[in-house]
Design a protein around this motif. Structure first.
Motif, PDB file in Angstrom:
ATOM      1  N   ARG A 122       0.828  -1.205   0.000  1.00 29.09           N
ATOM      2  CA  ARG A 122       0.000   0.000   0.000  1.00 29.09           C
ATOM      3  C   ARG A 122       0.864   1.258   0.000  1.00 29.09           C
ATOM      4  N   THR A 123       1.928   1.209   0.775  1.00 25.99           N
ATOM      5  CA  THR A 123       2.846   2.357   0.817  1.00 25.99           C
ATOM      6  C   THR A 123       3.487   2.580  -0.548  1.00 25.99           C
ATOM      7  N   ILE A 141       3.155   5.984  -2.935  1.00 20.32           N
ATOM      8  CA  ILE A 141       4.320   6.714  -3.435  1.00 20.32           C
ATOM      9  C   ILE A 141       4.276   6.793  -4.954  1.00 20.32           C
ATOM     10  N   LEU A 142       3.948   5.674  -5.608  1.00 18.91           N
ATOM     11  CA  LEU A 142       3.855   5.673  -7.072  1.00 18.91           C
ATOM     12  C   LEU A 142       2.770   6.618  -7.572  1.00 18.91           C
ATOM     13  N   ASP A 143       1.625   6.620  -6.916  1.00 16.43           N
ATOM     14  CA  ASP A 143       0.533   7.510  -7.324  1.00 16.43           C
ATOM     15  C   ASP A 143       0.949   8.972  -7.208  1.00 16.43           C
ATOM     16  N   ALA A 144       1.583   9.314  -6.095  1.00 19.60           N
ATOM     17  CA  ALA A 144       2.016  10.701  -5.891  1.00 19.60           C
ATOM     18  C   ALA A 144       3.091  11.087  -6.898  1.00 19.60           C
ATOM     19  N   LEU A 196      12.275  14.004  -4.298  1.00 27.00           N
ATOM     20  CA  LEU A 196      11.718  12.896  -3.519  1.00 27.00           C
ATOM     21  C   LEU A 196      10.913  13.416  -2.339  1.00 27.00           C
ATOM     22  N   ARG A 197      11.370  14.514  -1.752  1.00 29.62           N
ATOM     23  CA  ARG A 197      10.636  15.085  -0.619  1.00 29.62           C
ATOM     24  C   ARG A 197       9.255  15.581  -1.061  1.00 29.62           C
ATOM     25  N   ASP A 198       9.182  16.190  -2.239  1.00 32.03           N
ATOM     26  CA  ASP A 198       7.869  16.606  -2.765  1.00 32.03           C
ATOM     27  C   ASP A 198       6.927  15.404  -2.854  1.00 32.03           C
ATOM     28  N   SER A 248       3.522  14.594  -0.622  1.00 32.73           N
ATOM     29  CA  SER A 248       2.237  14.397  -1.284  1.00 32.73           C
ATOM     30  C   SER A 248       1.616  13.053  -0.923  1.00 32.73           C
ATOM     31  N   ALA A 249       2.474  12.028  -0.788  1.00 36.46           N
ATOM     32  CA  ALA A 249       1.979  10.681  -0.464  1.00 36.46           C
ATOM     33  C   ALA A 249       1.685  10.505   1.022  1.00 36.46           C
TER      34      ALA A 249
END
Length: 215
Positions: free
Chosen positions: A13-14, A18-21, A36-38, A42-43
């Motif tokens: 799920r995590t 992350i992939l969606d964000a 990566l922080r952005d 977002s995630a």
């Protein structure tokens, strides 16, 4: 569910969050303008989790491209397999292009729409050529071979160039860039993918019909 199974499910799920964000941000801003922080902000996950699952931003970008590429390639191959051999160029081009439009129309979330803003960015410079080759070139070559069968007397180089131009036009169309709306004073809308697809298929099919014969 066992503790190990619970951890695996939570990890999956995590990764998807992350992939969606990342997909949404890369599509909206491009690779270089996103950190990566952005993505983790977002995630709603920690930077450490993104590093754990994907390592670097480059590897995360590849994972974003790969996640839906497999689905798209399978749909294209299935459409091509359903065609007669040889088929008309229009039918082959439709088998290649239509799955990407149908995924946008049938998807219940914004995932495919975001993905189709990522794909045009792969052509912005040559650093992504290996990525494109790894995930898309094999199926593209199968469609080029089908087009050669359909047009055996057509100049091969012209046909290959026309196919690549078709890919670029398709990607611009599915990105729904709103210049069409402005140029037509909103009489036509880039968001109307059904109308856009009909025009796109007519245009590229006519182009293939006009390709010169072998020299």
């Amino acid at each position: 569910m066992t503790e190990k199974g619970t951890k695996r499910a939570n990890g999956n799920r995590t990764k998807q969050k992350i992939l969606d964000a990342a997909e949404a941000l890369f599509g909206a801003r491009g690779f270089d303008a996103v950190s990566l922080r952005d993505i983790t902000e977002s995630a709603g996950v920690t930077l450490a989790l993104a590093s754990y699952h994907f390592g670097t931003k480059d590897r995360l970008f590849e994972a974003v491209v790969a996640r839906r590429a497999d689905v798209l390639c399978k749909l294209r191959r299935a459409r091509l397999a359903d065609l007669a051999t040889p088929s008309a160029p229009r039918d082959i081009l439709d088998a290649f292009m239509s799955p990407i439009f149908e995924q946008i129309k049938t998807e219940s979330d914004d995932g495919w729409a975001a993905y189709l803003r990522v794909l045009p960015r792969l052509g912005e410079d040559e650093r992504w050529l290996d990525l494109v080759s790894q995930y898309f070139d094999e199926v593209a070559r199968e469609f080029i071979a089908a087009l050669r069968q359909s047009c055996p007397n057509t100049d091969a180089e012209r046909l290959e160039r026309a196919f690549l131009m078709t890919v670029q036009l398709m990607l611009v169309t599915v990105s729904r860039q709103k210049r069409l709306d402005r140029l037509t004073d909103s009489r036509a809308s880039a968001a109307d993918l059904e109308a856009s697809y009909d025009s796109l298929l007519d245009f590229v099919s006519a182009g293939f019909d006009k390709l010169p014969a072998n020299r």
